[in-house]
Design a protein around this motif. Sequence first.
Motif, PDB file in Angstrom:
ATOM      1  N   ASP A 132      38.281  34.246  45.290  1.00 48.80           N
ATOM      2  CA  ASP A 132      39.340  33.646  46.109  1.00 48.80           C
ATOM      3  C   ASP A 132      40.526  33.148  45.280  1.00 48.80           C
ATOM      4  O   ASP A 132      41.292  32.319  45.727  1.00 48.80           O
ATOM      5  CB  ASP A 132      38.774  32.505  46.952  1.00 48.80           C
ATOM      6  CG  ASP A 132      38.155  31.405  46.114  1.00 48.80           C
ATOM      7  OD1 ASP A 132      37.940  31.624  44.901  1.00 48.80           O
ATOM      8  OD2 ASP A 132      37.877  30.325  46.664  1.00 48.80           O
ATOM      9  N   GLU A 133      40.639  33.632  44.036  1.00 46.13           N
ATOM     10  CA  GLU A 133      41.784  33.271  43.209  1.00 46.13           C
ATOM     11  C   GLU A 133      42.446  34.553  42.718  1.00 46.13           C
ATOM     12  O   GLU A 133      41.759  35.431  42.187  1.00 46.13           O
ATOM     13  CB  GLU A 133      41.331  32.479  41.982  1.00 46.13           C
ATOM     14  CG  GLU A 133      41.686  31.013  42.020  1.00 46.13           C
ATOM     15  CD  GLU A 133      40.554  30.150  42.523  1.00 46.13           C
ATOM     16  OE1 GLU A 133      39.395  30.448  42.192  1.00 46.13           O
ATOM     17  OE2 GLU A 133      40.838  29.187  43.262  1.00 46.13           O
ATOM     18  N   ASP A 169      38.242  30.363  38.083  1.00 44.88           N
ATOM     19  CA  ASP A 169      38.757  31.722  37.906  1.00 44.88           C
ATOM     20  C   ASP A 169      40.231  31.743  37.509  1.00 44.88           C
ATOM     21  O   ASP A 169      41.033  30.976  38.032  1.00 44.88           O
ATOM     22  CB  ASP A 169      38.557  32.514  39.201  1.00 44.88           C
ATOM     23  CG  ASP A 169      37.083  32.691  39.508  1.00 44.88           C
ATOM     24  OD1 ASP A 169      36.262  32.428  38.614  1.00 44.88           O
ATOM     25  OD2 ASP A 169      36.776  33.087  40.641  1.00 44.88           O
TER      26      ASP A 169
HETATM   27 MG    MG Z   1      37.034  30.390  42.931  1.00 46.48          MG
END
Ligand code: MG
Length: 346
Positions: free
Chosen positions: A11-12, A304
Amino acid sequence: MRVLGIETSCDETGVAIFDTERGLVADALYSQIAMHADYGGVVPELASRDHTRKLLPLIQEVLDQANLERRDLDGIAYTAGPGLVGALMVGATTAHGLARALGIPVLGVHHMEGHLLAPMLESEPPAFPFVALLVSGGHTQLVEVRGLGKYRLLGESVDDAAGEAFDKAAKMLGLDYPGGPNVARLAERGDSTRFRFPRPMTDRPGLDFSFSGLKTHTLTTLRKLQSAGQLDEQGKADIARAFEDAVVDTLTIKCRRALDQTGLKRLVIAGGVSANTRLRERLSGEAEKRGARVFYPRGRFCTDNGAMIAYVGAQRLLAGERDDSVMKALPRWSLEGLQPPRTPND
Ligand code: MG
Ligand code: ATP
Ligand code: FE
């Protein structure tokens, strides 16, 4: 050699440029956390779509930061796994397309090798060999690291990862995703003597972990307080503290064992949970007692990021490794299977 690094495993969206002569020259990150927060966790399809939207603008942003043109790049590295397959595909296709257009080499990098070597981006990087504790949202592993691509797994979680346990405990306490930092914040106001949670698998030898029982213990304690009408803010803070203490203590005990077992004096902690202040303090204290030293990435590079991928990619591309003809997106990929750089003469 100037290498563009691309991270899109979860999600990055992370992009960075690592120059093997000058170090990290640019780094940009877009986090999708706010978008996924409404769902209490990462929604894979939304993640892929958002990477598609953000990746090209971020690549332009790092080029601008470094005052470079696309044609100044000498190689491209992308996260090839493990991670969400759709999200990985966005990074992989973009990296291969761009590399093909520019006529430069491209390489798929292992996400956990990125986390593992993120401390190399700091001003006092650890020398090989060292023991690494990888603690992230999807992994809890102890690894003996002898060099680039020389990894021996010493132990790992048999169920939930430590970060995942933090996230689940947060959900039970009514805190937002991702839960780690929120649980840690709440725990600061908690009384460490009120509850004592178990330290799973520390009463027997070995370096494996288990965190799913702590989840159940958290829930049971919450329910008990609730039925006694005592689930107020203080009660929740006390639970958060007991939970955090149990995780930190368990990780510390296993790290101590790993150092003893290997006889090594350097410990690296990396991955999202390595941002946890209490964990850093405990491990540093323990290391000091035994003449060892702890290394960790700056907060921004614990979770991340593109910098760690650019770094690993640069080391491997510089050695001549490349996989221009295979586009890789591997949801599962073991760290132990990695090798030192494959050079063209091998
Ligand atoms: Mg993450
Ligand atoms: P993996 O790297 O295993 O594929 P991931 O990429 O989702 O998983 P990271 O981005 O490295 O994991 O880390 C995110 C995790 O770190 C989340 O579970 C989050 O709750 C946890 N985390 C972040 N900061 C803290 C903190 N201060 N204390 C505890 N946990 C934290
Ligand atoms: Fe990660």
